[in-house]
Design a protein around this motif. Structure first.
Motif, mmCIF file in Angstrom:
data_model
loop_
_atom_site.group_PDB
_atom_site.id
_atom_site.type_symbol
_atom_site.label_atom_id
_atom_site.label_comp_id
_atom_site.label_asym_id
_atom_site.label_seq_id
_atom_site.Cartn_x
_atom_site.Cartn_y
_atom_site.Cartn_z
ATOM 1 N N ALA A 73 -4.353 18.071 -36.315
ATOM 2 C CA ALA A 73 -5.431 17.351 -35.634
ATOM 3 C C ALA A 73 -5.930 18.136 -34.438
ATOM 4 C CB ALA A 73 -4.939 15.966 -35.198
ATOM 5 N N GLY A 74 -5.012 18.755 -33.691
ATOM 6 C CA GLY A 74 -5.420 19.559 -32.534
ATOM 7 C C GLY A 74 -6.257 20.762 -32.937
ATOM 8 N N ASP A 76 -8.124 20.972 -35.626
ATOM 9 C CA ASP A 76 -9.431 20.470 -36.072
ATOM 10 C C ASP A 76 -10.326 20.135 -34.875
ATOM 11 O OD1 ASP A 76 -8.690 20.739 -38.689
ATOM 12 O OD2 ASP A 76 -8.153 18.630 -38.980
ATOM 13 N N ARG A 77 -9.737 19.533 -33.829
ATOM 14 C CA ARG A 77 -10.529 19.218 -32.637
ATOM 15 C C ARG A 77 -10.991 20.486 -31.939
ATOM 16 N NH1 ARG A 77 -6.662 14.969 -31.698
ATOM 17 N NH2 ARG A 77 -5.574 16.315 -30.226
ATOM 18 N N ALA A 80 -13.864 21.909 -33.908
ATOM 19 C CA ALA A 80 -15.052 21.073 -33.738
ATOM 20 C C ALA A 80 -15.676 21.270 -32.363
ATOM 21 C CB ALA A 80 -14.699 19.608 -33.946
ATOM 22 N N ALA A 81 -14.840 21.570 -31.354
ATOM 23 C CA ALA A 81 -15.355 21.727 -29.990
ATOM 24 C C ALA A 81 -16.275 22.920 -29.853
ATOM 25 C CB ALA A 81 -14.188 21.854 -29.005
ATOM 26 N N ARG A 87 -21.126 18.331 -36.712
ATOM 27 C CA ARG A 87 -20.610 16.977 -36.812
ATOM 28 C C ARG A 87 -21.533 16.006 -36.082
ATOM 29 N NH1 ARG A 87 -18.609 16.239 -31.789
ATOM 30 N NH2 ARG A 87 -17.934 18.097 -30.668
ATOM 31 N N ALA A 135 -10.164 14.579 -24.834
ATOM 32 C CA ALA A 135 -9.525 14.905 -26.107
ATOM 33 C C ALA A 135 -10.520 15.264 -27.192
ATOM 34 C CB ALA A 135 -8.661 13.736 -26.563
ATOM 35 N N GLY A 136 -11.816 15.001 -26.946
ATOM 36 C CA GLY A 136 -12.818 15.249 -27.970
ATOM 37 C C GLY A 136 -12.948 14.125 -28.972
ATOM 38 N N ASP A 137 -12.314 12.987 -28.683
ATOM 39 C CA ASP A 137 -12.440 11.841 -29.594
ATOM 40 C C ASP A 137 -13.861 11.285 -29.580
ATOM 41 O OD1 ASP A 137 -9.759 12.055 -30.224
ATOM 42 O OD2 ASP A 137 -9.144 10.684 -28.622
ATOM 43 N N ASP A 139 -17.938 12.358 -27.821
ATOM 44 C CA ASP A 139 -18.696 13.395 -27.120
ATOM 45 C C ASP A 139 -19.209 12.909 -25.776
ATOM 46 O OD1 ASP A 139 -18.707 15.513 -29.204
ATOM 47 O OD2 ASP A 139 -19.728 13.962 -30.352
ATOM 48 N N HIS A 281 -21.745 18.514 -26.704
ATOM 49 C CA HIS A 281 -22.429 18.496 -28.006
ATOM 50 C C HIS A 281 -23.915 18.781 -27.784
ATOM 51 C CE1 HIS A 281 -23.971 17.100 -31.828
ATOM 52 N NE2 HIS A 281 -22.748 16.900 -32.276
#
Length: 310
Positions: A73-74, A76-77, A80-81, A87, A135-137, A139, A281
């Motif tokens: 998960a880390g 992937d975040r 994505a960042a 996304r 955490a990027g959960d 934006d 984002h």
């Protein structure tokens, strides 16, 4: 540690089949087997027991699995960042009937091509929203931290827009016939705002509102939801509440509730936006431009002392 080996282990553990994990990851079964074997060598433990039906976790594998999920998960975040354009723009709002959601819906109607994900974290403490941004959960989050000095360095808070308040009353209330009201005319009337949570931004807002303008606000009793609140207002001759002018409320026609603007000064609830200081984002820029285009409030406006500068 090879993070793709960790990913292969996680999917094989969840599916119980090396072949299914390989199909999902787009590699061969042999590649998955080699990754898992290399991971077992690095860790010096057996993670799987091979069976006729596939694979089963050993005790070491069971202990490693939740941490391996966190690693995947880390990663992937992190990816994505630095590739946020791939996304949806994920924005947290206080509720889907609130002014923030209404303004975002107006923006999306003008830009239907925007890949927008509107969520509600359902937390009262803004520090939880700050952590979600970190955490990027999400934006961005429509939350206010009333003491900006407590914000971490990697999160900033900016002014989004101000929401003018209106008095909401039933037809039997003494102020029901007014076309507009000054704050002075609210003095002595009970303004009931159920659901004020400790440490929330709205708790700070109503505390300062009552102190500065000598108003009688309270949050007595449990909050059974907006529908019950509207029923109580419709039947009451002495209870009123405050709502944002853009907030959406629906009630039966026979309730005959009245939304009355408050003027001279206008009472404004300041709405802020929490967002990452670095690598926000790219879709946020257009949303911020939309917020900046909203009509300004009258010159005479009361805002709490902690409201961010406009």
């Amino acid at each position: 540690m090879d993070t793709e080996a960790v990913r292969s282990f996680v999917r094989a553990a969840e599916l119980g089949q090396l072949q299914q994990a390989a199909d999902e990851l787009g590699v061969t079964q042999q590649a998955v087997s080699k990754r898992v074997a290399a991971l077992e060598r690095d860790l010096d433990v057996r993670l799987f027991t091979r069976t006729a039906r596939g694979v089963e976790l050993t005790l070491d594998g069971q202990a490693f699995l939740p941490h391996a999920r966190d690693v995947v998960a880390g990663v992937d975040r992190a990816v994505a960042a630095i590739r946020p354009g791939s996304r949806a723009l994920r924005i947290d709002v206080l509720g889907l009937r609130t002014a923030q959601a209404v303004v975002l819906h107006d923006y999306w109607r003008s830009h239907p091509e925007t890949n927008l994900d509107v969520v509600t974290l359902r937390v009262d403490d803004p520090r939880t929203a700050v952590a979600a941004v970190q955490a990027g959960d999400v934006d961005a989050s429509f939350r206010s931290v009333t003491d900006p000095t407590t914000l971490p360095r990697d999160v900033r808070m900016i002014h989004a827009f101000d929401s003018p308040l209106e008095l909401l009353v039933g037809p039997r209330h003494p102020l029901a016939g007014a076309r507009s009201l000054t704050p002075a005319r609210l003095r002595g009337h009970r303004i009931w705002v159920p659901g004020i949570a400790a440490r929330s931004e709205w708790a700070d807002f109503y505390d300062q509102l009552a102190t500065d303008l000598d108003l009688r606000t309270d949050a007595a009793g449990p909050h059974f939801g907006d529908e019950v609140l509207l029923d109580i207002l419709a039947d009451s001759a002495d209870v009123a509440t405050l709502v944002g002018s853009r907030d959406r409320y629906l009630w039966p026609a026979n309730h005959d509730l009245r939304r009355i603007p408050i003027v001279n000064p206008t009472l404004a609830y300041p709405l802020s936006l929490l967002l990452p200081r670095a690598n926000p984002h790219p879709g946020l820029r257009a949303v911020l431009d939309h917020l900046a285009s909203l009509a300004p409030l009258p010159t005479r406006t009361w805002r709490p002392s902690w409201a961010p500068a406009t």
